[in-house]
Design an enzyme around this catalytic site. Sequence first.
Site, PDB file in Angstrom:
ATOM      1  N   TYR A  72       5.218   8.544  -0.107  1.00  0.00           N
ATOM      2  CA  TYR A  72       4.370   7.874  -0.913  1.00  0.00           C
ATOM      3  C   TYR A  72       4.115   8.157  -2.457  1.00  0.00           C
ATOM      4  O   TYR A  72       4.289   7.574  -3.402  1.00  0.00           O
ATOM      5  CB  TYR A  72       3.032   7.889  -0.421  1.00  0.00           C
TER       6      TYR A  72
ATOM      7  N   ASN B 198      15.666  13.559  -0.995  1.00  0.00           N
ATOM      8  CA  ASN B 198      15.183  13.432   0.122  1.00  0.00           C
ATOM      9  C   ASN B 198      16.109  13.509   1.133  1.00  0.00           C
ATOM     10  O   ASN B 198      17.192  13.465   1.071  1.00  0.00           O
ATOM     11  CB  ASN B 198      14.686  11.710   0.175  1.00  0.00           C
TER      12      ASN B 198
ATOM     13  N   GLU C  29      -5.363   5.815  16.006  1.00  0.00           N
ATOM     14  CA  GLU C  29      -4.550   4.404  15.808  1.00  0.00           C
ATOM     15  C   GLU C  29      -3.401   4.527  17.026  1.00  0.00           C
ATOM     16  O   GLU C  29      -2.973   3.643  17.335  1.00  0.00           O
ATOM     17  CB  GLU C  29      -3.827   4.598  14.544  1.00  0.00           C
TER      18      GLU C  29
ATOM     19  N   LYS D 138      -6.045  -4.631   7.316  1.00  0.00           N
ATOM     20  CA  LYS D 138      -5.250  -3.786   7.506  1.00  0.00           C
ATOM     21  C   LYS D 138      -3.784  -4.259   7.363  1.00  0.00           C
ATOM     22  O   LYS D 138      -3.012  -3.719   6.319  1.00  0.00           O
ATOM     23  CB  LYS D 138      -5.084  -3.235   8.988  1.00  0.00           C
TER      24      LYS D 138
HETATM   25  P1  FAD Z   1       4.989  11.676   2.641  1.00  0.00           P
HETATM   26  O1  FAD Z   1       4.809  10.332   2.875  1.00  0.00           O
HETATM   27  O2  FAD Z   1       4.772  12.365   4.266  1.00  0.00           O
HETATM   28  O3  FAD Z   1       6.786  11.966   2.462  1.00  0.00           O
HETATM   29  C1  FAD Z   1       7.181  13.242   2.420  1.00  0.00           C
HETATM   30  C2  FAD Z   1       8.758  12.855   2.220  1.00  0.00           C
HETATM   31  O4  FAD Z   1       9.302  14.200   1.883  1.00  0.00           O
HETATM   32  C3  FAD Z   1       9.340  12.223   3.553  1.00  0.00           C
HETATM   33  O5  FAD Z   1      10.270  11.281   2.977  1.00  0.00           O
HETATM   34  C4  FAD Z   1      10.207  13.419   3.925  1.00  0.00           C
HETATM   35  O6  FAD Z   1      11.189  12.950   4.803  1.00  0.00           O
HETATM   36  C5  FAD Z   1      10.523  14.351   2.824  1.00  0.00           C
HETATM   37  N1  FAD Z   1      10.817  15.579   3.072  1.00  0.00           N
HETATM   38  C6  FAD Z   1       9.918  16.633   3.820  1.00  0.00           C
HETATM   39  N2  FAD Z   1      10.515  17.678   3.798  1.00  0.00           N
HETATM   40  C7  FAD Z   1      11.675  17.590   3.080  1.00  0.00           C
HETATM   41  C8  FAD Z   1      12.788  18.608   2.865  1.00  0.00           C
HETATM   42  N3  FAD Z   1      12.665  19.936   2.989  1.00  0.00           N
HETATM   43  N4  FAD Z   1      13.685  18.104   2.037  1.00  0.00           N
HETATM   44  C9  FAD Z   1      13.775  16.897   1.627  1.00  0.00           C
HETATM   45  N5  FAD Z   1      12.937  15.924   1.950  1.00  0.00           N
HETATM   46  C10 FAD Z   1      12.029  16.345   2.634  1.00  0.00           C
HETATM   47  N6  FAD Z   1      -2.954   7.366   4.971  1.00  0.00           N
HETATM   48  C11 FAD Z   1      -3.373   6.188   4.136  1.00  0.00           C
HETATM   49  O7  FAD Z   1      -4.083   6.217   3.115  1.00  0.00           O
HETATM   50  N7  FAD Z   1      -3.648   5.032   4.933  1.00  0.00           N
HETATM   51  C12 FAD Z   1      -3.409   4.803   6.170  1.00  0.00           C
HETATM   52  O8  FAD Z   1      -3.563   3.978   6.989  1.00  0.00           O
HETATM   53  C13 FAD Z   1      -2.727   5.967   6.825  1.00  0.00           C
HETATM   54  N8  FAD Z   1      -2.119   5.942   8.121  1.00  0.00           N
HETATM   55  C14 FAD Z   1      -1.510   6.823   8.530  1.00  0.00           C
HETATM   56  C15 FAD Z   1      -1.005   6.787  10.198  1.00  0.00           C
HETATM   57  C16 FAD Z   1      -0.270   7.747  10.404  1.00  0.00           C
HETATM   58  C17 FAD Z   1       0.299   7.671  12.004  1.00  0.00           C
HETATM   59  C18 FAD Z   1      -0.189   8.979   9.829  1.00  0.00           C
HETATM   60  C19 FAD Z   1       0.786  10.229  10.365  1.00  0.00           C
HETATM   61  C20 FAD Z   1      -0.539   9.080   8.776  1.00  0.00           C
HETATM   62  C21 FAD Z   1      -1.140   8.099   8.090  1.00  0.00           C
HETATM   63  N9  FAD Z   1      -1.861   8.305   6.773  1.00  0.00           N
HETATM   64  C22 FAD Z   1      -2.625   7.106   6.125  1.00  0.00           C
HETATM   65  C23 FAD Z   1      -1.551   9.560   5.985  1.00  0.00           C
HETATM   66  C24 FAD Z   1      -0.421   9.357   5.040  1.00  0.00           C
HETATM   67  O9  FAD Z   1       0.582   8.747   5.814  1.00  0.00           O
HETATM   68  C25 FAD Z   1       0.105  10.645   4.317  1.00  0.00           C
HETATM   69  O10 FAD Z   1      -1.149  11.158   3.690  1.00  0.00           O
HETATM   70  C26 FAD Z   1       1.032  10.069   3.265  1.00  0.00           C
HETATM   71  O11 FAD Z   1       2.245  10.012   3.738  1.00  0.00           O
HETATM   72  C27 FAD Z   1       1.231  11.397   2.433  1.00  0.00           C
HETATM   73  O12 FAD Z   1       2.353  11.101   1.445  1.00  0.00           O
HETATM   74  P2  FAD Z   1       3.154  12.234   0.911  1.00  0.00           P
HETATM   75  O13 FAD Z   1       3.938  11.705  -0.552  1.00  0.00           O
HETATM   76  O14 FAD Z   1       2.453  13.420   0.329  1.00  0.00           O
HETATM   77  O15 FAD Z   1       4.273  12.687   1.965  1.00  0.00           O
HETATM   78  P1  NAD Z   2      -7.247  14.616  10.746  1.00  0.00           P
HETATM   79  O1  NAD Z   2      -7.440  16.105  10.186  1.00  0.00           O
HETATM   80  O2  NAD Z   2      -7.850  13.844  10.246  1.00  0.00           O
HETATM   81  O3  NAD Z   2      -7.902  14.800  12.228  1.00  0.00           O
HETATM   82  C1  NAD Z   2      -7.872  15.691  13.070  1.00  0.00           C
HETATM   83  C2  NAD Z   2      -8.607  15.673  14.416  1.00  0.00           C
HETATM   84  O4  NAD Z   2      -8.423  16.626  15.112  1.00  0.00           O
HETATM   85  C3  NAD Z   2     -10.152  16.085  13.778  1.00  0.00           C
HETATM   86  O5  NAD Z   2     -10.814  15.145  14.252  1.00  0.00           O
HETATM   87  C4  NAD Z   2     -10.379  17.351  14.345  1.00  0.00           C
HETATM   88  O6  NAD Z   2     -11.809  17.666  14.832  1.00  0.00           O
HETATM   89  C5  NAD Z   2      -9.469  17.384  15.599  1.00  0.00           C
HETATM   90  N1  NAD Z   2      -9.187  18.554  16.266  1.00  0.00           N
HETATM   91  C6  NAD Z   2      -8.724  19.958  15.409  1.00  0.00           C
HETATM   92  N2  NAD Z   2      -8.371  20.588  16.375  1.00  0.00           N
HETATM   93  C7  NAD Z   2      -8.826  20.291  17.529  1.00  0.00           C
HETATM   94  C8  NAD Z   2      -8.420  21.117  18.959  1.00  0.00           C
HETATM   95  N3  NAD Z   2      -8.296  22.046  19.114  1.00  0.00           N
HETATM   96  N4  NAD Z   2      -8.852  20.238  19.844  1.00  0.00           N
HETATM   97  C9  NAD Z   2      -9.144  18.631  19.719  1.00  0.00           C
HETATM   98  N5  NAD Z   2      -9.277  18.276  18.638  1.00  0.00           N
HETATM   99  C10 NAD Z   2      -9.102  18.991  17.584  1.00  0.00           C
HETATM  100  O7  NAD Z   2      -5.712  14.385  10.900  1.00  0.00           O
HETATM  101  P2  NAD Z   2      -5.338  13.063  10.931  1.00  0.00           P
HETATM  102  O8  NAD Z   2      -6.023  12.052  11.922  1.00  0.00           O
HETATM  103  O9  NAD Z   2      -3.702  13.475  11.457  1.00  0.00           O
HETATM  104  O10 NAD Z   2      -5.160  12.576   9.647  1.00  0.00           O
HETATM  105  C11 NAD Z   2      -4.527  13.132   8.484  1.00  0.00           C
HETATM  106  C12 NAD Z   2      -4.760  12.287   7.209  1.00  0.00           C
HETATM  107  O11 NAD Z   2      -4.164  11.083   7.225  1.00  0.00           O
HETATM  108  C13 NAD Z   2      -6.266  12.121   7.066  1.00  0.00           C
HETATM  109  O12 NAD Z   2      -6.596  12.291   5.715  1.00  0.00           O
HETATM  110  C14 NAD Z   2      -6.406  10.816   7.397  1.00  0.00           C
HETATM  111  O13 NAD Z   2      -7.506  10.198   6.831  1.00  0.00           O
HETATM  112  C15 NAD Z   2      -5.142  10.099   7.081  1.00  0.00           C
HETATM  113  N6  NAD Z   2      -4.881   8.879   7.993  1.00  0.00           N
HETATM  114  C16 NAD Z   2      -5.775   7.665   7.590  1.00  0.00           C
HETATM  115  C17 NAD Z   2      -5.257   6.637   8.316  1.00  0.00           C
HETATM  116  C18 NAD Z   2      -6.134   5.424   8.170  1.00  0.00           C
HETATM  117  O14 NAD Z   2      -6.550   5.301   6.913  1.00  0.00           O
HETATM  118  N7  NAD Z   2      -5.918   4.199   8.682  1.00  0.00           N
HETATM  119  C19 NAD Z   2      -4.649   6.632   9.518  1.00  0.00           C
HETATM  120  C20 NAD Z   2      -4.023   7.918   9.837  1.00  0.00           C
HETATM  121  C21 NAD Z   2      -4.331   9.067   9.084  1.00  0.00           C
END
Ligand code: FAD
Ligand code: NAD
Length: 396
Positions: A14, A38, A170, A373
Site C-alpha cells: 500500500y 518487489n 474477518e 466495506k
Molecule cells: P504491505 O501491503 O504488506 O506490502 C509489503 C510489500 O513488500 C508486499 O508487496 C511484499 O511482497 C513486499 N515485500 C516484503 N518483503 C520483501 C522483500 N524482502 N523483498 C521484496 N519485496 C518484499 N488495513 C486497513 O486499513 N483496512 C482493512 O480493511 C485491512 N484489512 C486487512 C485484512 C487482512 C486479512 C490483513 C492481514 C491486514 C489488513 N489490514 C487492513 C492491514 C493492512 O493490510 C496493512 O497495514 C497494509 O498492508 C500495510 O501496508 P504496507 O505498505 O506497509 O505493506
Molecule cells: P492485532 O494486533 O490488531 O490483533 C491481535 C490480537 O491478538 C489482539 O486482540 C491480541 O490481544 C491477540 N493476542 C495477542 N497475543 C495473543 C495470545 N498469546 N493468545 C491469544 N490472543 C492473543 O493484529 P491484526 O488483527 O492482525 O491486525 C493488524 C493490523 O491490521 C491492525 O492495525 C488492524 O487494525 C489492521 N487490520 C484492519 C482491518 C480492518 O480495518 N478491517 C482488518 C484486518 C487488520
Amino acid sequence: MSRVPRIVILGAGYGGILTAIRLQKELNYNEADVTLVNKHDYHYITTHLHMPAAGTDNPENARVNILKLIDEFKIDFVKSTVVQIKPQERKVILEDGTLSYDYLVVGLGGEPETFGIPGLKENAFNIRSINSVRLIREHIEYQFAKFKREPHRKDYLTFIVGGAGFTGIEFVAELADRVPELCKEFDVSPELVKIYNIEAAPSALPGFDPELVQYGMDVLAKKGVEFKLGTAIKECTPEGVVIGEGELIKSATVIWTGGIRGNHMLEEAGFEAMRGRVKVDPNLRSPQFENVYILGDCSLMFNPDGRPYPPTAQIAMQQGECCAHNLVASLRGEQLKEFKFSMKGTVASLGKGEAIGLVGTKKMKGYTAYLMKKLIDLRYLYIIGGITLVLKKGKL
Ligand code: FAD
Ligand code: NAD
C-alpha cells in the site's frame, strides 16, 4: 549525488505502490531515476486476504500485476527479494544484485509477531501474502479429505484462530461461511466442525466500540464460531495449542493472527525500532538517515494523545502520498510537508452481507456496513488503477 538522483522504493504494498504512482505523476522528465523493487510481479490487496485464505474467494482476485499500475517509461520495476539494507553505504542488497540510491523508501510491510510463544513459527499458519493464503485454503480442504479416511481424528475438523483482532475476526467469519460448502462437498456433518477464536484480552477487537463488538460476536456465534476470551495461547505444537494451565486443544489447523511487527531487516540494518517498527520524523523519514523514508507497517507514528497509530492500509496509503510529495520537494529544494493522518474510519467484514464499522462517529452494522466495506474496496482499486481496475477486480 549522481547527476540524476536515484530513488529506490522497497515493496509494492500500500505504501510503496502509492509512492510510485504519485511520483510518476509528479516528477518531470529526467528529474529522478525511480526504481520499485518487489518480490513478486504483483501487488496484493492484503485487506482481502481473509477471503482467499478461507476459500470464499479466488486468490487471483486479490492481486494485480504491478506493470498494470505503473508507467514503465517513468518507473523501473525490479522483481527481486531484498535481503539487506545498508543505509551508511546507501545501498540495498537484493538476492540477485545491488542497488545504490540517493533516496530510499522502505515499504516492506509487516511480519507476524509471535511474542516468543513456543512453536508458533513452526506450527501455525499466517495470513500475510498470496502464497500464505493459498497454503491455508489448500490445507483446510485437505483436512476435510483426511477426515473421511480417519473419522476418529476430530482434530482434522477443529480450526483454531489465535487472536480476535480485525484479521482474526474477518477470517473466522469467512471460514464459518465456507464450512457448510465444505461439509456438503465432503459429506461431513456440520456439527463435527469446530472453529475456535482464542483471544488473550477480555474482549474481541480490544479497544473497538463495545456495542459493535457485541454485535459482531453475536453474528459470528450464530455462524458457529466459538470464542475463548481472556485466554492466551501459550504454546503451539503439531497437535494443537496450549492454553490456561497446560490444557491442549487438539487441532490440525492453527492460524495465528495475534499481531504484527515491522520487517526484521530494519533492525538488522541498524535502524532504531520498536518491534521492528521505526519511529519516523513528522516528514516520514528515519531520524538517523534523513534520505530514508519508512512507511506503513514498518513505521511507527503517534497520535496527538501519544498513542501509536495502528498499522493499517489506510495510514500506509496516506503516507505513500505524503512521501512522494516530500521526495519531489527534496529534489526541488522545497519545504517538506508534515504527515497528518486523516482517519476515515474502520470497517470490519463479518462475512457474507455482514460487517461492523465506525465511520467518523457513525456506527454501522449489518448490510449497510457491508456495503460500506465494498465501497472502500472499490475506492482503493480506483485510486491505484482507475476505472479499468474497478471493472476488472471490483465487485459488490
Ligand atoms: P504491505 O501491503 O504488506 O506490502 C509489503 C510489500 O513488500 C508486499 O508487496 C511484499 O511482497 C513486499 N515485500 C516484503 N518483503 C520483501 C522483500 N524482502 N523483498 C521484496 N519485496 C518484499 N488495513 C486497513 O486499513 N483496512 C482493512 O480493511 C485491512 N484489512 C486487512 C485484512 C487482512 C486479512 C490483513 C492481514 C491486514 C489488513 N489490514 C487492513 C492491514 C493492512 O493490510 C496493512 O497495514 C497494509 O498492508 C500495510 O501496508 P504496507 O505498505 O506497509 O505493506
Ligand atoms: P492485532 O494486533 O490488531 O490483533 C491481535 C490480537 O491478538 C489482539 O486482540 C491480541 O490481544 C491477540 N493476542 C495477542 N497475543 C495473543 C495470545 N498469546 N493468545 C491469544 N490472543 C492473543 O493484529 P491484526 O488483527 O492482525 O491486525 C493488524 C493490523 O491490521 C491492525 O492495525 C488492524 O487494525 C489492521 N487490520 C484492519 C482491518 C480492518 O480495518 N478491517 C482488518 C484486518 C487488520
